[in-house]
Scaffold this motif. Sequence first.
Motif, PDB file in Angstrom:
ATOM      1  N   CYS A 316       0.845  -1.190   0.000  1.00 26.98           N
ATOM      2  CA  CYS A 316       0.000   0.000   0.000  1.00 26.98           C
ATOM      3  C   CYS A 316       0.881   1.240   0.000  1.00 26.98           C
ATOM      4  O   CYS A 316       1.741   1.401   0.858  1.00 26.98           O
ATOM      5  CB  CYS A 316      -0.921   0.017   1.212  1.00 26.98           C
ATOM      6  SG  CYS A 316      -1.868   1.550   1.337  1.00 26.98           S
ATOM      7  N   LEU A 317       0.668   2.099  -0.978  1.00 31.50           N
ATOM      8  CA  LEU A 317       1.512   3.282  -1.109  1.00 31.50           C
ATOM      9  C   LEU A 317       0.811   4.549  -0.614  1.00 31.50           C
ATOM     10  O   LEU A 317       1.173   5.659  -0.997  1.00 31.50           O
ATOM     11  CB  LEU A 317       1.944   3.443  -2.568  1.00 31.50           C
ATOM     12  CG  LEU A 317       2.739   2.254  -3.126  1.00 31.50           C
ATOM     13  CD1 LEU A 317       3.081   2.485  -4.585  1.00 31.50           C
ATOM     14  CD2 LEU A 317       4.018   2.024  -2.319  1.00 31.50           C
ATOM     15  N   CYS A 318      -0.208   4.366   0.235  1.00 29.35           N
ATOM     16  CA  CYS A 318      -0.945   5.511   0.781  1.00 29.35           C
ATOM     17  C   CYS A 318      -0.005   6.610   1.269  1.00 29.35           C
ATOM     18  O   CYS A 318      -0.246   7.794   1.051  1.00 29.35           O
ATOM     19  CB  CYS A 318      -1.820   5.087   1.954  1.00 29.35           C
ATOM     20  SG  CYS A 318      -3.442   4.492   1.487  1.00 29.35           S
ATOM     21  N   ILE A 321       1.254   8.631  -1.465  1.00 30.61           N
ATOM     22  CA  ILE A 321       0.143   9.374  -2.059  1.00 30.61           C
ATOM     23  C   ILE A 321      -0.212  10.578  -1.194  1.00 30.61           C
ATOM     24  O   ILE A 321      -0.455  11.675  -1.692  1.00 30.61           O
ATOM     25  CB  ILE A 321      -1.068   8.436  -2.254  1.00 30.61           C
ATOM     26  CG1 ILE A 321      -0.783   7.530  -3.450  1.00 30.61           C
ATOM     27  CG2 ILE A 321      -2.357   9.229  -2.460  1.00 30.61           C
ATOM     28  CD1 ILE A 321      -1.803   6.490  -3.723  1.00 30.61           C
ATOM     29  N   CYS A 331       0.132   3.256  -7.942  1.00 30.53           N
ATOM     30  CA  CYS A 331       0.152   2.166  -6.966  1.00 30.53           C
ATOM     31  C   CYS A 331      -0.221   0.876  -7.675  1.00 30.53           C
ATOM     32  O   CYS A 331      -1.272   0.803  -8.308  1.00 30.53           O
ATOM     33  CB  CYS A 331      -0.825   2.449  -5.831  1.00 30.53           C
ATOM     34  SG  CYS A 331      -1.023   1.017  -4.742  1.00 30.53           S
ATOM     35  N   CYS A 338      -6.748  -3.580  -4.683  1.00 33.35           N
ATOM     36  CA  CYS A 338      -7.357  -2.547  -3.845  1.00 33.35           C
ATOM     37  C   CYS A 338      -8.515  -1.860  -4.565  1.00 33.35           C
ATOM     38  O   CYS A 338      -8.313  -1.188  -5.574  1.00 33.35           O
ATOM     39  CB  CYS A 338      -6.301  -1.519  -3.452  1.00 33.35           C
ATOM     40  SG  CYS A 338      -6.939  -0.260  -2.341  1.00 33.35           S
ATOM     41  N   GLY A 345      -5.896   0.221   1.747  1.00 36.53           N
ATOM     42  CA  GLY A 345      -5.496   1.376   2.543  1.00 36.53           C
ATOM     43  C   GLY A 345      -6.651   2.323   2.786  1.00 36.53           C
ATOM     44  O   GLY A 345      -7.677   2.267   2.093  1.00 36.53           O
ATOM     45  N   CYS A 355      -7.404   7.944  -3.400  1.00 37.66           N
ATOM     46  CA  CYS A 355      -7.583   6.721  -4.191  1.00 37.66           C
ATOM     47  C   CYS A 355      -9.062   6.473  -4.451  1.00 37.66           C
ATOM     48  O   CYS A 355      -9.450   6.044  -5.535  1.00 37.66           O
ATOM     49  CB  CYS A 355      -6.960   5.521  -3.473  1.00 37.66           C
ATOM     50  SG  CYS A 355      -5.172   5.682  -3.292  1.00 37.66           S
TER      51      CYS A 355
HETATM   52  S1  SF4 Z   1      -4.647   2.122  -4.208  1.00 33.37           S
HETATM   53 FE1  SF4 Z   1      -5.059   1.124  -2.274  1.00 33.37          FE
HETATM   54  S2  SF4 Z   1      -3.163   0.130  -1.750  1.00 33.37           S
HETATM   55 FE2  SF4 Z   1      -2.683   1.650  -3.305  1.00 33.37          FE
HETATM   56  S3  SF4 Z   1      -2.155   3.468  -2.147  1.00 33.37           S
HETATM   57 FE3  SF4 Z   1      -4.314   3.627  -2.572  1.00 33.37          FE
HETATM   58  S4  SF4 Z   1      -5.282   2.760  -0.775  1.00 33.37           S
HETATM   59 FE4  SF4 Z   1      -3.140   2.107  -0.708  1.00 33.37          FE
END
Ligand code: SF4
Lengths: 364, 338
Positions: A316-318, A321, A331, A338, A345, A355
Amino acid sequence: MKYGSEYRDPELAKALVAAIARDVEGFAGQMTLMEVCGTHTMSIYQHGIRSLLPAQVRLISGPGCPVCVTPIGYVDQAVAYARRPDTIITTFGDMIRVPGSTSNLQREKAQGADIRIVYSPLDALGIAEKNPDKSVVFLGVGFETTAPTVAGSLIEAEKRGLSNYYVLCAHKTMPTPMAALASDPELKVDGYICPAHVSAVIGSNAYQALVDDYAVPCVVTGFEPVDMLRGIQLLVRQVVAGEAKLECEYSRIVKPEGNRTAQAILERVFEPCDADWRGVGPIPASGLQLRAAYQKFNALSALPVEVEEPKEHEGCLCGEILKGKIGPKDCPLFRKACTPEYPVGACMVSSEGTCAAEYKYGNV
Amino acid sequence: MKNDIILLGHGSGGKLSHQLLDELIIPTLSQVARSEQNDAAVLEGIESKRIAFTTDSYVVDPIIFPGGNIGDLAINGTVNDLAMSGARPLAISVGLILEEGLLLEELREILEAMKLAADKAQVKIVTGDTKVVPRGKGDKIFINTSGIGVFDHDLKPVGSAAQPGDKVLINGSIGDHGMAVLASREGLELQSEIETDSAPLNAIVARLLEEHGAAIHVLRDPTRGGVATTLKEIALQSQVDICLAEEALPVNDAVAGACAILGLDPMFVANEGKLLVIVAADVADAALVTMQACEFGEQATMIGEVTEVSAGRVMMRTAIGGLRAIEMLAGEQLPRIC
Ligand code: SF4
């Protein structure tokens, strides 16, 4: 559909779009403008504003979604309270589906925990009054917009002599994280679209130091499409002219000094503390904690529970972001592992999450 | 003392059950004589080679709301599901699950609404069942309706038939039902006069098919999940892009206001008396005229078009000229709306 006000006037908006295009004509570089307010994020997507801006103007989202910037350990803590006997969790709806390390509140509720969605902390207070034999914990998450209502509920709890109402406090304040990001060389924010509601409380003057210390243009703006475009135009003009000023497009709501009453309530109940921002990390004096006189309402100290070791979800790259370093599409889990049905996330859950907004509106 | 609530005994199969059936339910809903009551209804004289068959359950909370109640909702819902397949609704079954303690007066109001709705849609309630559950094991009343429809033609309007160039029509304002129910829920003090749009759509569908035949490609009623979800389903089924014009979307001011307060998007709010029609471009204007001449179709309007073959996207041209996508909702935006 009718438009409630001139701030939704399509013709005015179209004229602004054209004006912005003229303003950047001949500007060779790229400018990055960051919004730090979940409502702005949603507005940009909802009205398709990105698709209207010239190539030189890039909009990115910052840490403006209160649920998203709350560390995963907080959700784990809430889950632990949900499992505690004779405890009622009260919360705004957004928190229910936010993933914790191994569970979330929705799951706990399905398994029998007493979790209730409220529209105001005063509703939570009412629940505490009706259930004197239960401990009622309110999940206090949010910026200066929600924090005063929580403070108000504590003042009221004190008045009514309630001893079974508690707050699990993770309130955060602006504009501290904006300063943290302004000094990030990798990010290069050329201008800030400052939050609307938050600024109504803290006042537009709150951003002056940011402008002075980091020479970054700041414009406070509302979230109707015309507001957004005017705000963007003011920033674009500053960047093109090489200036850095504080401007307020939203003066019909935001005063330079803010809302003194709300500030006084905050001041009475809370004091600044260091806070951990998901993605951004710990920032000194960027959170709110209960003052000594209100410590008896602090769930953390009054109702000790054992909490699992927090563990962020792999992949998860929250965090990136929330700093605006990447967009949701960067991501690898986005739209794959996701989705809003199975969020990995918090950014995919919250109605203000980047997201979630990209998922809902961005597939054009 | 005269009894005025549902008792567990009303579901026992004994004397109380018979009383409830003979004195309230059957006389209100169907007027079938006692001597003609059998275990199954027999439908005679059906010549249609195809039969449409559908079922739906209704659990709306509250059971009575501005403009209607769970009763007419349950009839209209099933009538409309049949109509969307192109069928003429013929017969409906009604399963009632009553909670001990339900006011007989409320039950009467609901049954009367069902009868009125059935008459309006020219469909017969031919069979039914009633059960009573202990207090706390249900919520006042749940209703299941199943329906059978027949075809007077060979047309097959289906979700996969949308083609590039087609126009998207709707018969009126969106989001009314969901907001009417929500606004009447306890705890939300929304002062509003929003009424449900619950209505039978079979007459409009019959006219459309009669007058425009195979040019009517898709018929759908955007109930749960709203217009957004239904259009996305169609886009995926037909593998086309659909583009809507935000300015063309009819939304009542009161609905727009309530949605703004609650942070909801009317595009995702349930309707119970709306239909989306996807029609060949060359007859779109004529189809609009047809709809506008029908009851419940007066406000019909064009909201968008099918643009191209694709993986199935729905897009909105916003009022200010921007473009954004419309995706299906995750989870329920509003639980127990129908
Ligand atoms: S897409 Fe999902 S996993 Fe990826 S950063 Fe957003 S919340 Fe996290």
